[in-house]
Design a protein around this motif. Sequence first.
Motif, PDB file in Angstrom:
ATOM      1  N   GLN B  59      -5.455  -9.806  10.802  1.00 38.19           N
ATOM      2  CA  GLN B  59      -4.672  -9.721   9.125  1.00 38.19           C
ATOM      3  C   GLN B  59      -6.111  -8.563   8.763  1.00 38.19           C
ATOM      4  OE1 GLN B  59      -3.604 -12.107   6.407  1.00 38.19           O
ATOM      5  NE2 GLN B  59      -1.775 -11.863   6.356  1.00 38.19           N
ATOM      6  N   THR B  60      -5.170  -7.292   8.688  1.00 33.88           N
ATOM      7  CA  THR B  60      -5.330  -6.385   7.694  1.00 33.88           C
ATOM      8  C   THR B  60      -6.116  -6.635   6.153  1.00 33.88           C
ATOM      9  OG1 THR B  60      -3.371  -5.531   6.813  1.00 33.88           O
ATOM     10  CG2 THR B  60      -3.919  -4.350   8.645  1.00 33.88           C
ATOM     11  N   PRO B  61      -7.277  -6.537   6.119  1.00 35.77           N
ATOM     12  CA  PRO B  61      -7.760  -6.772   4.610  1.00 35.77           C
ATOM     13  C   PRO B  61      -6.862  -5.348   3.731  1.00 35.77           C
ATOM     14  CG  PRO B  61      -9.073  -5.630   6.306  1.00 35.77           C
ATOM     15  CD  PRO B  61      -7.910  -5.194   6.463  1.00 35.77           C
ATOM     16  N   SER B 143      12.073 -12.697  14.289  1.00 36.32           N
ATOM     17  CA  SER B 143      11.592 -12.804  15.024  1.00 36.32           C
ATOM     18  C   SER B 143      10.460 -11.758  14.427  1.00 36.32           C
ATOM     19  CB  SER B 143      11.831 -11.422  15.967  1.00 36.32           C
ATOM     20  OG  SER B 143      12.559 -12.248  16.754  1.00 36.32           O
ATOM     21  N   GLY B 144      11.155 -11.063  13.134  1.00 40.66           N
ATOM     22  CA  GLY B 144       9.695 -10.476  12.317  1.00 40.66           C
ATOM     23  C   GLY B 144       9.023  -9.709  12.817  1.00 40.66           C
ATOM     24  N   PHE B 145       8.466  -8.877  11.765  1.00 41.38           N
ATOM     25  CA  PHE B 145       7.856  -8.015  12.041  1.00 41.38           C
ATOM     26  C   PHE B 145       5.985  -7.348  11.990  1.00 41.38           C
ATOM     27  CE2 PHE B 145      10.082  -6.757   8.339  1.00 41.38           C
ATOM     28  CZ  PHE B 145       8.421  -5.704   7.295  1.00 41.38           C
ATOM     29  N   ASP B 146       5.289  -6.230  12.423  1.00 42.35           N
ATOM     30  CA  ASP B 146       4.728  -6.291  12.048  1.00 42.35           C
ATOM     31  C   ASP B 146       4.235  -5.328  10.938  1.00 42.35           C
ATOM     32  OD1 ASP B 146       1.273  -6.498  12.000  1.00 42.35           O
ATOM     33  OD2 ASP B 146       1.094  -5.544  13.533  1.00 42.35           O
ATOM     34  N   ILE B 147       3.452  -6.334   9.363  1.00 39.57           N
ATOM     35  CA  ILE B 147       3.159  -5.339   8.340  1.00 39.57           C
ATOM     36  C   ILE B 147       1.937  -4.644   8.406  1.00 39.57           C
ATOM     37  CG2 ILE B 147       4.810  -6.821   7.267  1.00 39.57           C
ATOM     38  CD1 ILE B 147       3.160  -8.745   5.978  1.00 39.57           C
ATOM     39  N   SER B 148       1.092  -4.780   8.888  1.00 38.53           N
ATOM     40  CA  SER B 148      -0.290  -4.081   8.757  1.00 38.53           C
ATOM     41  C   SER B 148      -0.548  -2.604   8.583  1.00 38.53           C
ATOM     42  CB  SER B 148      -0.812  -4.578  10.054  1.00 38.53           C
ATOM     43  OG  SER B 148      -0.257  -3.479  11.495  1.00 38.53           O
ATOM     44  N   ARG B 154      -0.243   1.407   1.846  1.00 42.44           N
ATOM     45  CA  ARG B 154       0.215   0.539   0.356  1.00 42.44           C
ATOM     46  C   ARG B 154      -1.412   1.418  -0.353  1.00 42.44           C
ATOM     47  NH1 ARG B 154       1.268  -4.243  -2.205  1.00 42.44           N
ATOM     48  NH2 ARG B 154       2.478  -4.074  -3.589  1.00 42.44           N
ATOM     49  N   ALA B 155      -2.201   0.705   0.414  1.00 42.32           N
ATOM     50  CA  ALA B 155      -4.014  -0.108  -0.128  1.00 42.32           C
ATOM     51  C   ALA B 155      -4.099   1.493   0.138  1.00 42.32           C
ATOM     52  CB  ALA B 155      -4.291  -0.683   0.680  1.00 42.32           C
ATOM     53  N   GLY B 156      -3.773   2.548   0.435  1.00 45.80           N
ATOM     54  CA  GLY B 156      -3.778   4.021   0.625  1.00 45.80           C
ATOM     55  C   GLY B 156      -4.541   3.895   1.440  1.00 45.80           C
ATOM     56  N   VAL B 157      -4.887   3.244   2.688  1.00 46.22           N
ATOM     57  CA  VAL B 157      -5.953   3.133   3.841  1.00 46.22           C
ATOM     58  C   VAL B 157      -5.522   4.249   4.967  1.00 46.22           C
ATOM     59  CG1 VAL B 157      -7.449   1.990   5.617  1.00 46.22           C
ATOM     60  CG2 VAL B 157      -7.144   1.223   3.323  1.00 46.22           C
ATOM     61  N   LYS B 158      -4.669   4.655   4.955  1.00 47.44           N
ATOM     62  CA  LYS B 158      -3.586   5.251   5.652  1.00 47.44           C
ATOM     63  C   LYS B 158      -2.974   6.247   4.635  1.00 47.44           C
ATOM     64  CE  LYS B 158      -3.172   2.974   9.548  1.00 47.44           C
ATOM     65  NZ  LYS B 158      -3.320   1.459  10.931  1.00 47.44           N
TER      66      LYS B 158
END
Lengths: 369, 369
Positions: B59-61, B143-148, B154-158
């Motif tokens: 998981q992404t931090p 099937s869901g999806f990747d939320i990374s 959302r965290a401002g990292v990207k």
Amino acid sequence: MSNPRRSAATVLTGALVLAALASSTTASSQELSAVQAPSSPLILRSRGSFLVGGENVTQTPTQLSYFTPQPPPAGTRVTVNQMYVEYMVPMHQRGAPVVMIHGATLTGKSYDTTPDGRMGWYEYFVRRGHPTYVPDQVSRGRSGFDISTYNDVRAGVKPVSALPNFWRFGDELVWTQFRFGPTFGTPFPDEQFPVEAVAELSRQAVPDLNYVLPTPNPNIAATARLATQLNGAVLMGHSQSGTLPLDAALADPTGIRAMVLLEPGGCRSTQFTDTQIAALAKIPILAVFGDHLDAVTGTVVNWQNQFNDCNAFIARVKAAGGVAEMLHPPTLGIRGNSHMIMMDKNNLQIADLILSWIGRNTRAGNQTR
Amino acid sequence: MSNPRRSAATVLTGALVLAALASSTTASSQELSAVQAPSSPLILRSRGSFLVGGENVTQTPTQLSYFTPQPPPAGTRVTVNQMYVEYMVPMHQRGAPVVMIHGATLTGKSYDTTPDGRMGWYEYFVRRGHPTYVPDQVSRGRSGFDISTYNDVRAGVKPVSALPNFWRFGDELVWTQFRFGPTFGTPFPDEQFPVEAVAELSRQAVPDLNYVLPTPNPNIAATARLATQLNGAVLMGHSQSGTLPLDAALADPTGIRAMVLLEPGGCRSTQFTDTQIAALAKIPILAVFGDHLDAVTGTVVNWQNQFNDCNAFIARVKAAGGVAEMLHPPTLGIRGNSHMIMMDKNNLQIADLILSWIGRNTRAGNQTR
């Protein structure tokens, strides 16, 4: 852990589980081949799927097309906050319709084929004569979610801080939080969750977008409405949706014949008003909690506290003249049930106990109201 | 429009449709009550659901918990890019397994109960003796999806620009693009789509998150793998997934016995190499296109062009020695089929034509390879 054979088995199982988790990063040998066929056919009067509720709203101008990076023509519409429901009706109905609502980061799949390929409650309840309805919570799975805020942020119309939380449970948290064992990779000696297939549970999980939902949560009205459409149904919730049946009953009790609360995150025993308790007391209520409630420390939800809270809630309902019970399998000598009780190795044994309660409490003339 | 009776009927239907769309903003009287029960029971050897493929990743931090706004412990894992599949196996199998893959902004629900409550192809193919498997495309539905990436933004990292496109078809675009009629609210006089229930189709739609997917699209490998697990299956794709069976066959043809391409957005007739065409020519291929292909102008996809492209593709496959056919109902006198051909009022008539082709092309000893 004083029994050396059991202890050795536990260590071995833990090693196998870690190996299974590690191997899940590559091609797994499970999947379809792990699914077990039943010994007798399933005969259905009908089956299918439909949608409940929803609102037809104007798309945000920030919505971009798949084909061209252009906004839609002004005023085009989409439907949001609808609830997908799949269902099966047995050829010979012998009981009340049951609606099974799943918990956090999961979908209706929770009640279908178990992670280790056994029959889930969805099919089992049908085989026991109950028309059974399995929704995906609004904002999850086949119910979809509202992307307007997302598109507004993406277009720079709203700030990043407007993005709602999208979240998943990590596998490590699931292990202890769902009470598979005391530490990640080590099951309880009597654990009923099929830990060898824990990687399959990880694959059943999807992003949880509940934070996208408006207030009140559209699942409440959709669930109540579904019960009304069914002309009387048993509402079953689990974990995140564990008290959704109570909220639905307070919104519109018309179609709700009984409620089954599977390990809710508490029963809000001190929060309901006396008027609300009196309303809830008109519908039979069963709460269900598994084993090892106080055995795992340091997890986010303390299940012993939730169990205690639900017992306090049950006491209030009973004091108001209602029918409310706690089903706690350890008191019947049934040990090792996890938070994912519908997937546990003894899931059909637990189902029989719930079905028996439903039968007693939905019989004609045996309803409180 | 020279027939005054037909013209009046068209105008009336259009008015009813607009009324239905308008009323969908409030409580609708449809939903469960619109679902029709079949006249004979469905007898299943087995049914259920499982997951294909997926990767267990860290998981992404930036992932935040539901319970506390805290990141997960470092290194916790989740599964992404898995494919959910539901299935039914008839008691008496009389044909090859069939995998039905849905199109853009939709889920596997496309092949189940139609918007106006009739039997969909999922159940009908089972009743005709075919074990039938219905996935949700990876990044969609169960099937869901990747939320990374989402969480990183959302965290401002990207930066916000890293957010992939999430999109929906607007109801107005669907009407013309899916060829329900020439302009929104007005059906073609011979239209087969149940336009009175178009609001239900709007409710079946979910956000399309294909832009979240890595390259190559995980649906390709998952679909090929599912066919292999089935020891030989017919792959059916629709619209966005219309050429997914071809991509799956090029990735791994092991389990693919035949391919049905329902109104793909073209067949890439000039893009496949001769080597690829030779590989595809080893598996029988049927393309299917409905009516009014050139009747709607100004839409995003020109269906006449896609039809022509698929005919050119079929010619190349046949020149390479393959079995490839176009099923175009208007040439059989069957008029008015829409892009959502599996939901059209004559959907079982079209299914019979496809089933007949499948039967001819999957018979033992009648396979090209």
